[in-house]
Design a protein around this motif. Structure first.
Motif, short mmCIF file in Angstrom:
data_model
loop_
_atom_site.label_atom_id
_atom_site.label_comp_id
_atom_site.label_asym_id
_atom_site.label_seq_id
_atom_site.Cartn_x
_atom_site.Cartn_y
_atom_site.Cartn_z
N GLU A 298 -24.38 -7.82 -56.64
CA GLU A 298 -25.49 -7.16 -57.33
C GLU A 298 -26.78 -7.30 -56.50
N ALA A 299 -26.99 -8.51 -55.99
CA ALA A 299 -28.20 -8.75 -55.18
C ALA A 299 -28.16 -7.92 -53.91
N ALA A 300 -27.02 -7.92 -53.21
CA ALA A 300 -26.91 -7.14 -51.96
C ALA A 300 -27.17 -5.66 -52.22
N ALA A 301 -26.64 -5.16 -53.33
CA ALA A 301 -26.85 -3.75 -53.66
C ALA A 301 -28.33 -3.47 -53.91
N ALA A 302 -29.01 -4.39 -54.59
CA ALA A 302 -30.44 -4.20 -54.86
C ALA A 302 -31.24 -4.17 -53.56
N PHE A 303 -30.99 -5.10 -52.66
CA PHE A 303 -31.68 -5.11 -51.37
C PHE A 303 -31.44 -3.81 -50.61
N ALA A 304 -30.18 -3.38 -50.58
CA ALA A 304 -29.84 -2.17 -49.83
C ALA A 304 -30.48 -0.92 -50.43
N LEU A 305 -30.47 -0.82 -51.75
CA LEU A 305 -31.12 0.32 -52.41
C LEU A 305 -32.61 0.35 -52.10
N ALA A 306 -33.22 -0.83 -52.10
CA ALA A 306 -34.67 -0.90 -51.87
C ALA A 306 -35.05 -0.48 -50.46
N ILE A 307 -34.11 -0.59 -49.54
CA ILE A 307 -34.43 -0.22 -48.16
C ILE A 307 -33.96 1.21 -47.84
N GLY A 308 -33.46 1.89 -48.89
CA GLY A 308 -33.16 3.31 -48.75
C GLY A 308 -31.72 3.67 -48.46
N ILE A 309 -30.78 2.77 -48.73
CA ILE A 309 -29.36 3.03 -48.47
C ILE A 309 -28.73 3.73 -49.68
N ALA A 310 -27.92 4.74 -49.41
CA ALA A 310 -27.27 5.51 -50.48
C ALA A 310 -26.21 4.67 -51.19
N LEU A 311 -25.99 4.97 -52.45
CA LEU A 311 -25.06 4.19 -53.27
C LEU A 311 -23.64 4.21 -52.69
N ASP A 312 -23.17 5.35 -52.19
CA ASP A 312 -21.80 5.40 -51.66
C ASP A 312 -21.64 4.54 -50.42
N VAL A 313 -22.70 4.43 -49.62
CA VAL A 313 -22.65 3.55 -48.45
C VAL A 313 -22.61 2.09 -48.89
N ILE A 314 -23.37 1.77 -49.92
CA ILE A 314 -23.38 0.40 -50.46
C ILE A 314 -21.98 0.03 -50.96
N VAL A 315 -21.35 0.91 -51.71
CA VAL A 315 -20.02 0.65 -52.24
C VAL A 315 -19.01 0.45 -51.11
#
Length: 464
Positions: A298-315
């Motif tokens: 959850e934390a990693a996803a939040a950091f990545a979203l905040a820096i502009g990474i798309a959800l599918d890339v995060i997954v």
């Protein structure tokens, strides 16, 4: 002087002008190297032609004593706080420790294209770092803090490895005293900064969790004005952290936050869940065991979203992430499963590891070493830990070290075996295996770094 690890990554050269400009130093006797400098390093063993040897001075060593040695090895430049009588070019600075920080900050400032994530917390930093590396590296070259290079020396040394090809950097900031994260955050100038949790690691140095919270919250002090503060919604210090970061846009993670997991299924060596975020929802199949690693995701996803990474890339990054060595690594040997979680420990991570072990097959054996840096609270913290672990569905608890008896007191003597040495614990473990060598067994080894619990694990594996 052996004070650091040295990267083999290709680095961008330093001009002599940039070195002097960054450190505000002067050239001793006007002698300036004729060639650009490829590396700045503090380990005399690796110094060679093209390097600058930066001479640190500590309480028990003075690397100025090694300058003659690096000169013999071909090194043509030393960065010093006082000139030495050696035939080598010397850049004299006010304080070599601060000069290292100045050089790291200079290299960070040169890389304007860089997006920097800075993270801290009492536990989970290494795992979140690895998850972010898996996510961001799909997009572009990413610099990620190696090992424990997260202090006032390690952070600038990581920054020295930056080059123009890097688009992202994930910097872990650790704290052993108030003001340290403020200093390192100023060097890295993060675009996104956040705290994973406020636990009890380094409790002794800060006199309590309030002090830990203040120290960790320094990470927001140098966050870019347009940057995002990541906040742990489930943490009991959430209100204080949120208040500290009030000047910034915020994104929270965990139960009650904006990035969170539902429909969680915990499997023996992995987990899956539905990830919710402001960018939408997606299923994640995480190759990490334990609820605590769902929280880390959850934390990693939040950091990545905040820096502009798309959800599918995060997954995709979470689905393919790999754990660091010594962090819940699963090793199967014949009928025995070994879980190597020996890299480090604090009370909360010890409890989380026990939960992971409880899901494994066969007889479940947890082997625990001492937890360090708890100060005056050490005996009570180990006693409380023993009490809590005695309630987990495990077959054998084995404590090793100075505080093994404290854990035994907390757990009650019939629940735990306490040993002062690894040698004594090994004898007991071998007897345990021989009771029924055909029975599947799952072992988990964990303790603070100084306990070297991986040695006991390896010794047992070799006997099987």
């Amino acid at each position: 002087m052996h004070t650091s690890t040295t990267s083999t990554a290709p680095l961008e050269v330093w001009t002599t002008q940039a070195l002097a400009e960054a450190t505000q130093g002067h050239w001793h006797l006007g002698r300036i190297p004729t060639q650009p400098i490829k590396r700045i390093l503090t380990d005399s063993r690796h110094a060679e032609l093209g390097d600058a040897f930066l001479a640190l001075k500590g309480e028990r060593f003075d690397a100025h004593d090694f300058i003659a040695q690096v000169a013999v090895q071909g090194c043509e430049l030393a960065i010093v706080s006082r000139p030495v009588d050696v035939d080598i070019a010397q850049l004299v600075v006010a304080d070599t420790r601060l000069a290292l920080g100045q050089l790291g900050a200079y290299r960070r400032a040169q890389n304007r294209q860089l997006k920097v994530i800075a993270l801290t917390g009492s536990s989970g930093k290494t795992t979140v770092k690895e998850m972010l590396s898996s996510i961001l590296s799909q997009q572009a070259p990413t610099l990620v803090t190696r090992g424990n290079l997260n202090n006032d020396l390690g952070v600038p040394m990581m920054l020295l490895e930056l080059c123009q090809s890097h688009q992202y950097a994930v910097m872990e900031l650790g704290a052993s005293h108030q003001g340290e994260i403020d200093y390192t955050a100023q060097l890295v100038q993060p675009d996104v900064a956040g705290i994973l949790n406020i636990g009890t690691a380094h409790l002794g140095e800060f006199g309590g969790r309030d002090g830990i919270c203040r120290a960790k919250s320094e990470i927001y002090a140098h966050l870019d004005a347009h940057g995002t503060a990541i906040i742990p919604a489930q943490d009991d210090y959430y209100p204080q952290i949120k208040q500290t970061a009030q000047a910034h846009s915020q994104l929270s993670f965990g139960p009650g936050g904006e990035v969170f997991a539902t429909d969680i299924e915990l499997l023996p060596q992995s987990s899956q869940f539905l990830l919710h975020s402001p960018a939408g929802q997606a299923w994640v199949r995480l190759p990490f065991a334990g609820l605590h690693n769902v929280r880390n995701a959850e934390a990693a996803a939040a950091f990545a979203l905040a820096i502009g990474i798309a959800l599918d890339v995060i997954v995709s990054g979470l689905d393919t992430a790999q754990g660091a060595k010594g962090r819940l690594n699963f090793i199967q040997k014949n009928n025995f499963l070994f879980i190597d979680d020996t890299y480090n420990a604090n009370p909360s991570s010890m409890r989380a590891a026990a939960d992971v072990l409880s899901q494994q097959a066969g007889i479940k054996v947890m082997v625990m070493g001492d937890i360090g840096e708890l100060g005056d609270a050490a005996f009570q913290a180990h006693k409380d830990l023993g009490r809590d672990l005695a309630t987990v569905a495990l077959d054998h608890l084995i404590a090793v070290g100075e505080y093994s008896q404290a854990m035994a007191v907390g757990a009650a003597p019939d629940k735990i075996q306490a040993f002062s040495t690894q040698a004594d614990a090994l004898i007991y473990l071998i007897k345990l295996v021989k009771q029924d060598p055909t029975q599947p067994m799952s072992f988990l080894f964990k303790g603070s770094r100084f306990m070297h619990m991986e040695t006991l694990m390896t010794d047992l594996m070799e006997k099987l």
